[in-house]
Scaffold this active site. Sequence first.
Site, PDB file in Angstrom:
ATOM      1  NE  ARG A 129      -2.064   1.821   3.348  1.00 32.53           N
ATOM      2  CZ  ARG A 129      -1.956   1.540   4.645  1.00 32.53           C
ATOM      3  NH1 ARG A 129      -2.625   0.551   5.186  1.00 32.53           N
ATOM      4  NH2 ARG A 129      -1.159   2.257   5.427  1.00 32.53           N
ATOM      5  CD  GLU A 148       4.840   3.949   5.715  1.00 27.63           C
ATOM      6  OE1 GLU A 148       5.919   3.367   5.914  1.00 27.63           O
ATOM      7  OE2 GLU A 148       3.838   3.766   6.425  1.00 27.63           O
ATOM      8  CG  ASN A 150       2.675   0.873   4.614  1.00 25.74           C
ATOM      9  OD1 ASN A 150       3.277   1.088   5.662  1.00 25.74           O
ATOM     10  ND2 ASN A 150       1.898   1.784   4.048  1.00 25.74           N
ATOM     11  CB  SER A 155      -3.699  -3.432   7.977  1.00 26.64           C
ATOM     12  OG  SER A 155      -3.353  -2.208   8.523  1.00 26.64           O
ATOM     13  CE  LYS A 309       8.554   4.989   7.675  1.00 24.46           C
ATOM     14  NZ  LYS A 309       8.084   3.649   8.054  1.00 24.46           N
ATOM     15  CE  LYS A 368       8.357   9.859   7.496  1.00 23.28           C
ATOM     16  NZ  LYS A 368       7.540   9.227   6.429  1.00 23.28           N
ATOM     17  CD  GLU A 372       7.238   0.191   7.872  1.00 23.16           C
ATOM     18  OE1 GLU A 372       6.125   0.689   7.610  1.00 23.16           O
ATOM     19  OE2 GLU A 372       8.281   0.522   7.301  1.00 23.16           O
ATOM     20  N   GLY A 373       4.298   1.087  11.645  1.00 29.97           N
ATOM     21  CA  GLY A 373       3.203   0.933  12.600  1.00 29.97           C
ATOM     22  C   GLY A 373       2.766   2.206  13.300  1.00 29.97           C
ATOM     23  NE  ARG A 454      -4.001   5.325   6.651  1.00 26.57           N
ATOM     24  CZ  ARG A 454      -2.723   5.103   6.902  1.00 26.57           C
ATOM     25  NH1 ARG A 454      -2.362   4.493   8.016  1.00 26.57           N
ATOM     26  NH2 ARG A 454      -1.797   5.488   6.057  1.00 26.57           N
TER      27      ARG A 454
END
EC number: 6.3.2.3
Length: 478
Positions: A129, A148, A150, A155, A309, A368, A372-373, A454
């Site tokens: 994604r 970024e 993923n 998800s 990254k 950064k 992740e997350g 989002r």
Amino acid sequence: MPVGMATGWGSLLQDEQQLEELARQAVDRALAEGVLLRTSQAPSSSHVVSYAPFTLFPSPVPSALLEQAYAVQADFNLLVDAVSQNAVFLEQTLSSTIKRDSFTARLFDIHKQVLKEGIAQTVFLGLNRSDYMFQCNPDGSAALKQIEINTVSASFGGLASRTPAVHRHVLSVLGKTKEAAKILFNNPSKGLAMGIAKAWELYGSANAQVLLIAQEKERNIFDQRAIENELLARNIHVIRRRFEDVSEKGSLDQDRRLFMDGQEIAVVYFRDGYMPGHYSLQNWEARLLLERSCAVKCPDIATQLAGTKKVQQELSRVGVLESFLPGQPEAVARLRATFAGLYSLDLGEEGDQAITKAIAAPSSFVLKPQREGGGNNLYGEEMVQALERLKDSEERASYILMEKIEPEPFRNCLLRPGSPARVIQCISELGIFGVYVREGKTLVMNKHVGHLLRTKAIEHADGGVAAGVAVLDNPYPV
Ligand code: ADP
Ligand code: MG
């Protein structure tokens, strides 16, 4: 016209009583559609569940940027796949980072180990994604900038397949039939499942199953079930197991075929294993076992590394895209147009200059680490303090610096279980789901399969839905 003015929800957002009634309807529809999360009180049980947080209204997204994001997805798939096959590039790119970042180093060790042994896997599956924000230009127009990509555990494709019905419902209740019809069809769970199904088919063993590596405490299980259900509808069986189960009951035969509980596995789909906290010593061993097998890993370890990254930053250097996509100047141009400013912090003059710039203008940059997350990046004063501390140490190479994207805020109403509906200033992040399948050197599938929007309050610099900051949304094309 600034995008925020273009939707016409303006007056609706002022009538508090109407908002409350709409919110009740929206929440009930979300529950009925299966826009669900387990609760933080009982994250391993489905006895009590609630709705995943979402916006009451869809949020404005310029149609041209939506189209641009879709149009560049196949290029990003190609790029990630090419990077994952270039061991020399991965090694050079990550060499300074892995000196100081033990998590990336651990992943890299497994990568080296399977390379040395020889890769048994012949079919490769990418479910990724690519995420973007809409940079507000000085003239008021907006530009698509990648945040970024993923490549592991991307998800919300499942829940995003179910939110359009909720927003259509809200607009229909208001008699806004024309507007309701503008909410885009979206079904990433089907597209992601088609990718897994293709990989399963190419693996070529009729009784083999799909192994979903799951966490014990998984609030987002319904998102995963949406994909499992699509697979079962194609007669492909999915078993959910933890890394711990793999280390206890997983094995390889002499051809490095993977077996779980005596059952052959065609595809391993990771919804775990992307953060240091996901791994005990035992789990690292399980990950290595899976990587050594000839099962299709989604992602294989090299593709997970291609999503770091640090790799993103190196890809933005002059000439690098061209070297990965020779003879494809149009793809290179499409990709480059989405890149924000990215800066290496490796020791040396280039890194020194980046640090000086960021300290002088803290609100224009994001620091950064290789994580992740959500919730790991540093902004503003915190970023400055970290840079001052890291300045003279090798550790700084485990971070990258990125230009901060500043979208134009708009108003929307966020709905969360247990909180009153709140109308606030928001910004959105658009994700496009990409799927590709490669057999040996031949790409047999390369496509986009849907989107995720989002939205979060402007006061939150970082964080996604799982981190409790952003909520699910749909683009309202303007
Ligand atoms: P993670 O892997 O933790 O999701 P991201 O790079 O996606 O890391 O950053 C997390 C969040 O931080 C994003 O969802 C976004 O809200 C915010 N963010 C990241 N990079 C930028 C940026 N360059 N400009 C503005 N916000 C950013
Ligand atoms: Mg992210």
